[in-house]
Scaffold this active site. Sequence first.
Site, PDB file in Angstrom:
ATOM      1  N   CYS A 156      -3.550  -0.343   6.812  1.00 51.32           N
ATOM      2  CA  CYS A 156      -3.712  -0.495   8.297  1.00 51.32           C
ATOM      3  C   CYS A 156      -3.262  -1.531   8.849  1.00 51.32           C
ATOM      4  CB  CYS A 156      -5.075  -0.222   8.598  1.00 51.32           C
ATOM      5  SG  CYS A 156      -5.525   0.037  10.241  1.00 51.32           S
ATOM      6  N   ASP A 213      -1.634  11.343  10.752  1.00 49.88           N
ATOM      7  CA  ASP A 213      -1.912   9.915  11.422  1.00 49.88           C
ATOM      8  C   ASP A 213      -1.752   9.987  12.709  1.00 49.88           C
ATOM      9  OD1 ASP A 213      -2.240   7.332  12.027  1.00 49.88           O
ATOM     10  OD2 ASP A 213      -1.660   6.532  10.155  1.00 49.88           O
ATOM     11  N   HIS A 245      -4.694   9.080   9.076  1.00 47.69           N
ATOM     12  CA  HIS A 245      -4.694   7.609   8.716  1.00 47.69           C
ATOM     13  C   HIS A 245      -5.833   7.329   7.749  1.00 47.69           C
ATOM     14  CE1 HIS A 245      -3.633   3.476  10.139  1.00 47.69           C
ATOM     15  NE2 HIS A 245      -5.206   3.191  10.080  1.00 47.69           N
TER      16      HIS A 245
END
Length: 276
Positions: A156, A213, A245
Site C-alpha cells: 500500500c 482495487d 486492495h
Amino acid sequence: MQEVTRRKFIATATLATGFALAVQPISAGVITTDAKGLVAGAVKIPVKDGEIPAYRAAPATGENFPIVLVIQEIFGVHEHIQDITRRFAQLGYLAIAPELFIRQGDVSKLSSIDEIRPIVAKVPDAQVLSDLDDTVHWAVKSAKGNANKLAITGFCWGGRITWLYAAHNPKVKAGVAWYGRLVGDATELQPKNPIDIASKLTVPILGLYGGKDTGIPINTVEQMRDRLKSSSSKSEIIVYPDVPHAFFADYRPSYHEKEAKEGWKRLLAWFKKYGV
C-alpha cells in the site's frame, strides 16, 4: 512539531506491539510466524536527527545475509509487518521494517483510518528515502547484512515507496511493490510519484496489483506498465483481476489466500532471479 520536541519524541519512541487499533477486529485466519531460530525484535536505527525504531528479524546463526527492506502500510510497523519480516528471516534473509512515520505520530494507537491519513500526509518523501539509506547502512554495519544483496518490498503506502526508493538507490537489486499508488498530484512533500520515475528506472521492480482495487484505478496501472517499457529496468506488473486492495493482508477481510500465496511465490522467485 518543533525540532527539539521532535528529536525528543523520536528518541523515546517505541515500536508498536500487536496490531494497529484501526484494523480491529483481526481475522481469525491471521498468519503467525514464530521466531524460533531467529534473532527478532525491536532495534533503533541511527538517523540524521536521532534514532527511529524498527523491527528486524534474521537467522540466529550466520552472517552476510541478503537484506530485505520491508515497508509498512498506512498502519505502521504493527504485527502484520513484523510477521512478514520473520517470514523472510525464516528463509535466510535479514529483514528490517523501519517505522517511517514516527516523527509525525504513532499511528498504531489511532482507532480510525481518518485519524491516520492526516499524519501520513505530513511525511516527506525525502525523509523516508534518507531513513531507508540509514537503515541499509545499519544493516550492513551492525546486523551482518550483505550490501551487495539488497531488496525491498512494500505494501500500500509502502508499495509506492518501493518504486521511489528503487529509483533513489540503484544499489537495490530487486523490489516488489504490492498495490502501491502510482499516479498523483505533485506536492512539496511528495514531489514525484512512481509514474514520474518509471522511464528512468534501472532496478527491476515487480508490481502486484488487484483488478478490483477501488483506490488504484486500473488505467493508472496500465499507464505505469506502458511507461516502464522505455526503461532498462526489466520491471513487470501483474494484475490479479478478481482481488481488491490489500489482498495480501491476512489479518483483514480483504485477504485473498490464493493470490496472496501466488504473489509471495512470485516475490521469492523475483528476488532469486536478480541475485538476492
